[in-house]
Design an enzyme around this catalytic site. Structure first.
Site: not given
Ligand code: NAD
Length: 359
Positions: A141, A188, A220, A244, A248
């Site tokens: 971001y 990752k 994952d 993020d 959620d």
């Protein structure tokens, strides 16, 4: 103690829920003998309407005088054109950057009384109490904004520095030390160079915390385990993008978006506290919004910025007690059952905030 709290109610249901959290904080102040002063400032769509800027300089200046900031939510259909030159969410990003709020704490707890509102089986939800620590000011971001496309291609850059990882990792290790002594770091590292730096740095910080058991999980796999075995997690550390998404995903474990608070902290005691949900324009002005996420954000404010642990626990305990008593706002009520409005539900919480609660 004396403290100054700046409120940024924002848009939609923001003003309704912040007003209720302020009532709870005023009650805590009078019950425990503290003096809290409040000052309100603008953020989001209402600030665009008033002065053409989602985070006016006057708001930043007011926040700079505060011990902590309590925020509602920003945005709504009126300002939702993604091509508009100024958008409400820009106010949030600027606020986080300005005060270097790099550590985002998001506790996710399951409430047995609300288990039927969550999409998982009740037995999987038993004992779920996770603290996510999400890095908030780096990652994809905040990658370089120059040359992000050449017509048929577009790209974003996932980028982390050792120092960015180190400081947020320390926040997570400290939290793990205070809680169960277990920390899961999400990355990752099998594919991404920035995530290999993430893992290497977390391993280095781990040497300062030999009492904390560290485990690395690929993002994952973590997304899957969070739904299969949510109760096995305690403190989870993740970068901005993965955090993020995972937070959620995990929010469904609590039964409603209206239950989940958050804190965004810098290196000192200053923080911005806000519910994780948005401005809920569909129910704004109806007096039915669930105030719990904002009230629990106020409890986090007491804990992290003002170091008032007992008062924070008194609020959390009051929310638990009210839920156990069967009181519900519309979003967490059983179909056909009566529900309380935002103000009436808060009345119940206030009635249960008492000194001397079990800590
Ligand atoms: P939302 O979280 O506002 O609402 C999603 C659904 O959850 C809606 O049905 C809403 O009524 C319900 N809901 C949310 N909070 C609730 C509460 N406290 N009590 C009862 N029900 C509640 O998400 P959205 O609809 O995708 O977004 C609406 C606006 O909010 C958009 O403009 C979006 O950009 C903005 N937004 C802001 C923030 C923020 O300020 N941090 C976060 C997310 C979305």
């Amino acid at each position: 103690m004396q403290a100054k709290i700046v409120t940024l109610p924002g848009d939609g249901i923001g003003p309704e829920i912040v007003a209720q959290a302020v009532r709870v904080l005023r009650h805590v102040a009078s019950t425990y003998g503290h003096t809290f002063t409040f000052e309100e400032a603008m953020i989001g769509g209402c600030a665009i309407d008033a002065v053409g800027n989602p985070l006016p300089d006057s708001t930043l200046a007011t926040c700079a005088t505060a011990d902590a900031v309590l925020l509602g939510a920003v945005g709504g259909p009126k300002w939702s054109d993604p091509t508009a030159p100024v958008r409400p969410e820009q106010g949030l990003l600027k606020l986080r950057q300005h005060f270097d709020l790099f550590a985002n704490l998001r506790p996710v707890k399951s409430y047995p009384a609300l288990a039927k509102h969550a999409p998982l089986r009740a037995d999987l939800l038993e004992g779920v109490d996770i603290l996510f620590v999400r890095e908030l000011t780096g990652d994809v971001y905040f990658g370089p904004r120059t040359e992000q496309g050449d017509g048929d291609r577009a790209w974003d850059t996932m980028i982390y520095t050792v120092e960015e990882v180190r400081r947020v990792a320390r926040v997570a290790f400290e939290a793990a030390r205070r809680r169960s002594g277990r920390l899961v770091s999400v990355d990752k590292a099998n594919v991404l160079a920035s995530m290999r730096l993430w893992r290497r740095t977390v391993n280095e910080v781990a040497k300062e915390y030999p009492d904390v058991k560290l485990e690395h999980v690929l993002v994952d796999a973590c997304a899957m385990y969070l739904m299969r075995y949510p109760a096995q997690y305690d403190v989870v550390l993740a970068g901005n993008l993965f955090g993020d998404i995972l937070t959620d995903e995990a929010s469904v474990l609590a039964g409603s978006l209206g239950m989940l608070p958050s804190a965004s902290l810098n290196n000192g005691t200053f923080g911005v506290y806000e519910p994780i949900h948005g401005s809920a324009p569909d129910i704004a002005g109806k007096g039915i919004a669930n105030p719990i996420a904002t009230i629990l954000s106020a409890a986090m404010l007491l804990r992290h910025s003002l170091k008032l642990e007992q008062e924070a626990q008194a609020i959390e305990q009051a929310v638990d007690t009210v839920l156990l008593s069967g009181a519900r706002t519309a979003d967490i009520a059983d179909p056909g059952s009566p529900s309380l409005g935002t103000v009436e539900f808060t009345d119940q919480v206030i009635a249960h905030v008492r000194p001397g609660v079990r800590v």
